[in-house]
Design a protein around this motif. Structure first.
Motif, PDB file in Angstrom:
ATOM      1  N   LEU A 255       0.827  -1.208   0.000  1.00  0.00           N
ATOM      2  CA  LEU A 255       0.000   0.000   0.000  1.00  0.00           C
ATOM      3  C   LEU A 255       0.859   1.256   0.000  1.00  0.00           C
ATOM      4  N   GLY A 256       1.840   1.273   0.890  1.00  0.00           N
ATOM      5  CA  GLY A 256       2.658   2.475   1.039  1.00  0.00           C
ATOM      6  C   GLY A 256       3.679   2.616  -0.073  1.00  0.00           C
ATOM      7  N   GLY A 257       4.115   1.501  -0.612  1.00  0.00           N
ATOM      8  CA  GLY A 257       5.171   1.546  -1.627  1.00  0.00           C
ATOM      9  C   GLY A 257       6.405   0.853  -1.091  1.00  0.00           C
ATOM     10  N   ALA A 258       6.797  -0.245  -1.749  1.00  0.00           N
ATOM     11  CA  ALA A 258       7.967  -0.995  -1.285  1.00  0.00           C
ATOM     12  C   ALA A 258       9.234  -0.198  -1.539  1.00  0.00           C
ATOM     13  N   ALA A 259      10.244  -0.460  -0.732  1.00  0.00           N
ATOM     14  CA  ALA A 259      11.541   0.214  -0.843  1.00  0.00           C
ATOM     15  C   ALA A 259      11.419   1.728  -0.680  1.00  0.00           C
ATOM     16  N   ARG A 260      10.466   2.163   0.135  1.00  0.00           N
ATOM     17  CA  ARG A 260      10.359   3.568   0.533  1.00  0.00           C
ATOM     18  C   ARG A 260      10.324   3.581   2.053  1.00  0.00           C
ATOM     19  N   VAL A 261      11.104   4.482   2.641  1.00  0.00           N
ATOM     20  CA  VAL A 261      11.209   4.486   4.097  1.00  0.00           C
ATOM     21  C   VAL A 261       9.843   4.671   4.759  1.00  0.00           C
ATOM     22  N   GLY A 262       9.044   5.605   4.215  1.00  0.00           N
ATOM     23  CA  GLY A 262       7.750   5.896   4.837  1.00  0.00           C
ATOM     24  C   GLY A 262       6.643   4.967   4.385  1.00  0.00           C
ATOM     25  N   GLY A 263       6.926   4.103   3.415  1.00  0.00           N
ATOM     26  CA  GLY A 263       5.903   3.238   2.839  1.00  0.00           C
ATOM     27  C   GLY A 263       5.125   2.423   3.849  1.00  0.00           C
TER      28      GLY A 263
END
Lengths: 334, 300
Positions: A255-263
């Motif tokens: 949902l948040g986005g993989a390989a993103r710190v805030g994901g």
């Protein structure tokens, strides 16, 4: 239908203790899946090891524990997660991606079933688990545990606030660790291993070692999620760590986005917002006899059905999640 | 710089190959890689069976042969990405049997792949930076302390920019590698390999799928590697390239080395012509047959 109560329940749950535990596990999965490309489907196993690590170390001897202080319990939990990651990783990381998925899912189920078993019930409490080990934790609380703190229509119990405060601090720490590591050359090698192991090897990088380090790091984060969940409930039960727990953490990452710190953080908040909304909605609908008779007995499962459909739509229409870059996701992995 | 590590046994580089007899297994004056009795079987199939082969330091050696001759398998064996059932081989005198591939790479033997392996979801610059060896920031705990590695990172970035400039890819610096064309990926892979300052570069079909314009510049880059004192071994189907730039040619067929020699010697070797180039390969220049010559020196 009482829409205000639905709304209040939804907003309260979005940053509540359960969401925090899920986010911590998801941050670990983000390291595994997002940055290192490891298909770990056994994050629930790391959570279980964390939860029982604290539970058994800190519970009183009458409850089958060792009555040790909380810090010792946390150390044992982290150590257990490291050992599990090494046990799982040394043989399994030699396998290709999908085989790793099978090994990890099996491992997490073995852990759960072992914790349930009669054979070690003196130790792990079998079906009903271990309880009453979080007294130290709540004794240290800055809030009066039984008191209800109110902000307008929203309110939390003091003990929940304490769990949330500590939990969100840990979330922030994990996010910082992820941020600093991933902008370093270490993170660059890890991403290269995700993209192509052989290419990394041909440039002199020990791909195996990097994967193992990532598995340990993400596993410890997962154990952090288990510890928070167990402390919040003052209870560690095996059936909190079914495979569904892993998949909910995956949902937060995607949902948040993989390989993103805030994901995983934003993804986890959104997941719990949506989940609690559906839960309260079906609950209210059932109470007001608005559900068709055929669905009413299974009302508790409806939120999962809706969220499953929502997740499918997400993967189809926005595969990069909230923070991701569509261009990046759609690059072929040749 | 690189030439200094050469042993003083004999003439190094292409000069050492002058006057050497074109015979299978012939010893070179200054070998960098020596392979002995290498046998690799896949089930009942013997993919590679090489008795003795030496590669001259500082020269460009081409490895040719029909499809299925075992060239890529032999490459994998030499670079330790695969292990043979029998045999031994060494790089600069260090035996390589059982050594992990990343350790071989750190010794200065870098290989590229037939199917390019650029790191799609990383930028061109990140691909290049990754290539540098001995990075302090690649250790887990050092990763947190930027001060430990920021200076080295600057130096690496400088080197990466120079190479990108040299390979005329500087304008793509910030693009994802996955957005590049096949030929550009080949270039990037070669440039990335150079970030490690390798002594020996092994290129697996560097020209496959590269357009003619880019081919010329790739050829120039391969030659410049030799001019810097590096050793190059490459697998190639493109005969123009083989005869244009190589100092020595090794021909494989059905897993064995059937001939080796200078390009001129190989061009006249009847066994090679029959096994690989096709019996009509020299008839191409006959006006009436033109480009339609069957069995010409084409790729397949």
């Amino acid at each position: 239908m009482n829409w205000t109560s639905i709304l209040i329940a939804t907003v309260s749950a979005s940053i509540g203790p359960l969401a925090v535990a899920n986010i911590l596990a998801a941050q670990g999965l983000n390291i595994h899946y997002g940055y290192a490309g490891l298909f770990n489907f056994g994050q629930a196993g790391f959570m279980a090891v964390g939860a029982y690590g604290v539970a058994i170390t800190c519970a009183s001897s009458e409850a089958g524990g060792y009555g040790a202080p909380l810090w010792a319990g946390v150390c044992v939990a982290i150590l257990a997660a490291v050992v599990l990651a090494l046990l799982m990783g040394l043989p399994a990381l030699r396998l290709r991606g999908d085989y790793l998925a099978i090994v990890t899912i099996a491992t997490s189920e073995i852990i759960r079933l072992m914790l349930r078993s009669e054979a070690i019930s003196d130790f792990a409490g079998g079906n009903s688990g271990v309880n009453g080990f979080a007294n130290d934790f709540f004794a240290a609380s800055w809030f009066t545990n039984g008191k209800r703190f109110e902000w307008g229509p929203f309110s939390y119990l003091g003990k929940d606030l304490w769990v949330m405060l500590i939990g969100w601090i840990v979330v922030a720490v994990f996010a910082l660790v992820t941020f600093f590591l991933m902008r370093s050359p270490w993170g660059r090698v890890l991403r290269s291993v995700r993209e192509n192991e052989d290419a990394a090897r041909s440039l002199g990088k020990n791909a195996q070692a990097f994967k193992l380090q990532a598995l340990v790091l993400g596993g410890v984060m997962g154990a952090g999620g288990g510890i928070m969940l167990a402390l919040f409930q003052n209870l560690a039960v095996p059936d909190d760590y079914v495979t569904r727990t892993t998949f909910i953490a995956y949902a937060a990452v995607i949902l948040g986005g993989a390989a993103r710190v805030g994901g995983p953080v934003i993804g986890g908040v959104i997941w719990y917002t949506a989940f609690q909304f559906m839960l309260s909605l079906t609950d209210e609908a059932k109470r007001n006899d608005l559900l068709p008779e055929s669905l009413a007995p299974n009302a508790a499962l409806l939120p999962f059905v809706f969220l499953g459909i929502a997740l499918m739509c997400l993967v189809i229409f926005r595969p990069q999640g909230i923070f991701g870059d569509r261009k990046e996701v759609e690059l072929d992995a040749r | 710089m690189l030439a200094s590590s050469a042993s003083p046994v004999g003439a190094t580089g292409p000069a050492g190959l002058i006057g050497i007899e074109g015979r299978v297994g012939v010893s070179k004056p200054d070998p960098i890689v020596v392979a002995d009795g290498i046998v690799r079987r896949f089930g009942g199939v013997t993919a590679v069976s090489v008795d003795h082969l030496e590669f001259q330091r500082g020269a460009i050696t081409a490895l040719i042969g029909p499809n299925g001759a075992g060239k890529t398998t032999f490459f994998n064996l030499l670079s330790c990405f695969d292990q043979p059932q029998e045999g031994s081989w060494s790089f600069n005198g260090t035996p390589l049997r059982g050594v992990a591939p990343h350790k071989v790479a750190r010794m200065g033997l870098i290989r590229t792949f037939q199917l390019t392996k650029v790191l799609s979801k990383m930028t061109v610059l990140e691909n290049m930076r990754l290539g540098a060896t001995g990075q302090r920031g690649e250790r887990f705990f050092a990763g947190f302390a930027r001060s430990l590695w920021s200076r080295q990172e600057q130096e690496i970035t400088g080197r990466a920019d120079e190479l990108l400039e040299r390979f005329k890819m500087h304008h793509m610096r910030e693009q994802f590698a996955g957005q590049m064309s096949g030929g550009q990926r080949k270039l990037l892979e070669m440039a990335r390999a150079l970030m490690t300052s390798p002594e020996l570069v092994m290129l697996d079909e560097p020209m496959a799928g590269v357009n003619p314009a880019l081919k010329q510049s790739l050829l120039g880059h391969v030659k410049s590697l030799r001019d810097e004192g590096r050793t190059v071994i490459f697998v190639e189907h493109d005969m123009d390239m083989v005869f244009d730039i190589s100092d020595w040619v090794v021909v494989m067929a059905e897993g064995r080395v059937i001939a080796e020699g200078t390009p001129e010697q190989i061009g006249q070797n009847q066994a090679v012509i029959d096994a690989y180039l096709g019996t009509n390969h020299d008839k191409e220049l006959d006006g009436d047959m033109g480009n339609t010559t069957p069995g010409g020196p084409s790729d397949e």
